[in-house]
Write a protein that holds these residues in place. Structure first.
Motif, PDB file in Angstrom:
ATOM      1  N   UNK A 264      26.301 -63.553  28.340  1.00  0.00           N
ATOM      2  CA  UNK A 264      27.010 -64.301  29.377  1.00  0.00           C
ATOM      3  C   UNK A 264      27.531 -65.609  28.786  1.00  0.00           C
ATOM      4  N   UNK A 265      28.176 -66.430  29.638  1.00  0.00           N
ATOM      5  CA  UNK A 265      28.535 -67.814  29.302  1.00  0.00           C
ATOM      6  C   UNK A 265      29.526 -67.931  28.144  1.00  0.00           C
ATOM      7  N   UNK A 266      30.598 -67.154  28.176  1.00  0.00           N
ATOM      8  CA  UNK A 266      31.631 -67.282  27.140  1.00  0.00           C
ATOM      9  C   UNK A 266      32.351 -68.627  27.260  1.00  0.00           C
ATOM     10  N   UNK A 267      32.704 -69.190  26.109  1.00  0.00           N
ATOM     11  CA  UNK A 267      33.461 -70.450  26.053  1.00  0.00           C
ATOM     12  C   UNK A 267      34.316 -70.405  24.791  1.00  0.00           C
ATOM     13  N   UNK A 268      35.526 -70.930  24.854  1.00  0.00           N
ATOM     14  CA  UNK A 268      36.413 -70.943  23.683  1.00  0.00           C
ATOM     15  C   UNK A 268      36.905 -72.361  23.424  1.00  0.00           C
ATOM     16  N   UNK A 269      36.826 -72.776  22.162  1.00  0.00           N
ATOM     17  CA  UNK A 269      37.477 -74.009  21.740  1.00  0.00           C
ATOM     18  C   UNK A 269      38.217 -73.737  20.435  1.00  0.00           C
ATOM     19  N   UNK A 270      39.140 -74.605  20.098  1.00  0.00           N
ATOM     20  CA  UNK A 270      39.952 -74.424  18.904  1.00  0.00           C
ATOM     21  C   UNK A 270      39.703 -75.578  17.944  1.00  0.00           C
ATOM     22  N   UNK A 271      39.525 -75.229  16.666  1.00  0.00           N
ATOM     23  CA  UNK A 271      39.246 -76.235  15.642  1.00  0.00           C
ATOM     24  C   UNK A 271      39.914 -75.794  14.350  1.00  0.00           C
ATOM     25  N   UNK A 272      40.760 -76.670  13.792  1.00  0.00           N
ATOM     26  CA  UNK A 272      41.467 -76.372  12.542  1.00  0.00           C
ATOM     27  C   UNK A 272      42.165 -75.013  12.575  1.00  0.00           C
ATOM     28  N   UNK A 273      42.879 -74.778  13.684  1.00  0.00           N
ATOM     29  CA  UNK A 273      43.696 -73.566  13.854  1.00  0.00           C
ATOM     30  C   UNK A 273      42.880 -72.281  13.959  1.00  0.00           C
ATOM     31  N   UNK A 274      41.581 -72.393  14.148  1.00  0.00           N
ATOM     32  CA  UNK A 274      40.735 -71.224  14.378  1.00  0.00           C
ATOM     33  C   UNK A 274      40.195 -71.278  15.810  1.00  0.00           C
ATOM     34  N   UNK A 279      28.794 -68.252  23.177  1.00  0.00           N
ATOM     35  CA  UNK A 279      28.257 -67.521  24.313  1.00  0.00           C
ATOM     36  C   UNK A 279      26.736 -67.500  24.240  1.00  0.00           C
ATOM     37  N   UNK A 280      26.113 -67.153  25.358  1.00  0.00           N
ATOM     38  CA  UNK A 280      24.665 -67.021  25.402  1.00  0.00           C
ATOM     39  C   UNK A 280      24.261 -65.593  25.070  1.00  0.00           C
ATOM     40  N   UNK A 281      23.194 -65.467  24.263  1.00  0.00           N
ATOM     41  CA  UNK A 281      22.655 -64.145  23.972  1.00  0.00           C
ATOM     42  C   UNK A 281      21.660 -63.697  25.033  1.00  0.00           C
ATOM     43  N   UNK A 282      21.491 -64.487  26.074  1.00  0.00           N
ATOM     44  CA  UNK A 282      20.739 -64.054  27.246  1.00  0.00           C
ATOM     45  C   UNK A 282      19.261 -63.935  27.027  1.00  0.00           C
ATOM     46  N   UNK A 283      18.777 -62.730  26.786  1.00  0.00           N
ATOM     47  CA  UNK A 283      17.339 -62.531  26.706  1.00  0.00           C
ATOM     48  C   UNK A 283      16.725 -63.009  25.401  1.00  0.00           C
ATOM     49  N   UNK A 284      17.523 -63.501  24.462  1.00  0.00           N
ATOM     50  CA  UNK A 284      16.977 -64.196  23.292  1.00  0.00           C
ATOM     51  C   UNK A 284      17.364 -65.671  23.294  1.00  0.00           C
ATOM     52  N   UNK A 285      18.192 -66.084  24.266  1.00  0.00           N
ATOM     53  CA  UNK A 285      18.336 -67.500  24.621  1.00  0.00           C
ATOM     54  C   UNK A 285      19.047 -68.379  23.605  1.00  0.00           C
ATOM     55  N   UNK A 286      19.780 -67.774  22.679  1.00  0.00           N
ATOM     56  CA  UNK A 286      20.602 -68.562  21.765  1.00  0.00           C
ATOM     57  C   UNK A 286      21.969 -68.831  22.376  1.00  0.00           C
ATOM     58  N   UNK A 287      22.611 -69.918  21.970  1.00  0.00           N
ATOM     59  CA  UNK A 287      24.058 -70.059  22.096  1.00  0.00           C
ATOM     60  C   UNK A 287      24.618 -69.712  20.722  1.00  0.00           C
TER      61      UNK A 287
END
Length: 369
Positions: A264-274, A279-287
């Protein structure tokens, strides 16, 4: 917004383990100096932005040089905790604003209440916002009268509202966690989707299935969705597509890769043309995050931005302000670890020279007294 039982390896568990470890002393001889154990204390790296209310799922944006944060508004509604997330029973949105990170934070009045959304039934979860041609847009998920998550849009002449909701949700929308990204050419894209309580798995066939069916562990994982927004930001332009997240060998991440794959929790940002999809991995709780050359992907997995926080869920946003990048996130430190009563926080985010992102640990160990 995740909806499983609290995980066992939380920061509170780490804290308990460190205290127990500090209490274990080895024996010494008479000629040895007896050293008192030094307990390790675990503490958050930052304080809540506001303490008057509970806030979560922060979507941060810079409008006219000022930072505005659009969080969900956690409440204790007295709903029993269930796997489907019914106890996340939020009913309105309130906006936070600040001139700069570290400065005074203003908590604004209610921006939108569920009673003013004709199509909504319950559970106003993580929102996002955008600005175009003098109008501010608030995008939000809620369950409709049939208890199916849809995504609505509301507008205002002010970034803090009040917002007026459209009478119907966005046609073709479903699931949760809308995040809107404006590309350099002026195109707007919405990313959305959340597994389990967010119902994304019920749309795998393209039609709603009330039964929860998940791919096998050795099959490609469910992916977030993306749709280009229409010129007036009120509808989808074209079809809703999967956002492909690939491993570094070019193959799709698998369902069983819980520490990497999307939840869940998708987010997009742009840095140096990339383009950076986080996103959240949910049941392992990483971003986690992946990098691509297009706003619609594919994206190649890179690593972890934010390790698990105190409380079960992990949800974030990334924004640049005055030449620095910041990660907005939440944890449950203010409520003493209650998973549905969280607080928004912020910390600096750093890109390395090669474009990768330094991993952040929201809880740090400090020597005890």
């Amino acid at each position: 917004m995740t909806t499983k039982a609290p995980f066992k390896h939380s920061a509170l568990a780490l804290l308990a383990a460190s205290v127990l470890a500090g209490g274990c002393q080895s024996t010494t001889t008479e000629t040895q100096a007896v050293e008192e154990p030094v307990a390790e204390q675990v503490s958050p790296i930052s304080d809540p932005l506001v303490t008057e209310i509970f806030t979560a799922d922060p979507s941060a944006h810079v409008f006219n040089g000022k930072i505005y944060v659009y969080p969900s508004h956690d409440i204790d509604a007295g709903v029993p905790e269930k796997d489907d997330g019914s106890h996340f029973a939020m009913t309105d949105y309130r906006v936070l604003s600040m001139d700069s990170v570290g400065g005074k934070v203003t908590l604004h009045d209610v921006a939108l209440d569920i009673k003013d959304v004709p199509w909504a039934g319950r559970q106003m979860w993580a929102p996002d916002a955008a600005y175009k041609d003098g109008t501010y847009y608030l995008f939000f998920p809620a369950k409709d009268k049939q208890d199916i998550f849809r995504i609505g849009v509301a507008t205002s002449s002010s970034p803090v509202g009040p917002f007026k909701a459209q009478p119907e949700p966005i046609a073709g929308s479903f699931s949760i966690d809308p995040a809107v990204f404006k590309d350099d050419n002026g195109d707007y894209y919405m990313y959305f989707g959340g597994i389990w309580g967010g119902q994304l798995q019920r749309w795998a066939s393209g039609q709603y299935n009330p039964e929860d069916v998940y791919p096998a562990d050795d099959q490609p994982a469910l992916m977030p969705k993306v749709a280009k927004l229409s010129d007036d930001l009120m509808s989808f332009e074209g079809e809703v597509k999967d956002v492909q997240i690939l491993d570094k060998d070019g193959t799709p991440l698998l369902t069983g890769e819980n520490d990497k794959r999307f939840f869940e929790a998708a987010w997009v940002h742009k840095y140096n043309d990339k383009y950076y999809l986080s996103y959240s991995t949910g049941d392992t709780h990483n971003i986690a995050y992946a990098i691509g050359d297009s706003p619609t992907g594919p994206f190649t997995y890179q690593g972890v931005i934010l390790k698990p926080v105190l409380g079960w869920t992990n949800h974030h946003s990334i924004v640049e302000h005055n030449g620095k990048w910041y990660l907005f996130f939440h944890d449950s430190s203010l409520s003493g670890g209650k998973t549905h009563l969280r607080s928004v926080k912020v910390t600096e985010l750093k890109h390395r020279p090669d474009g990768t992102i330094e991993t952040i640990d929201a809880m740090v160990e400090q020597p005890g007294a």
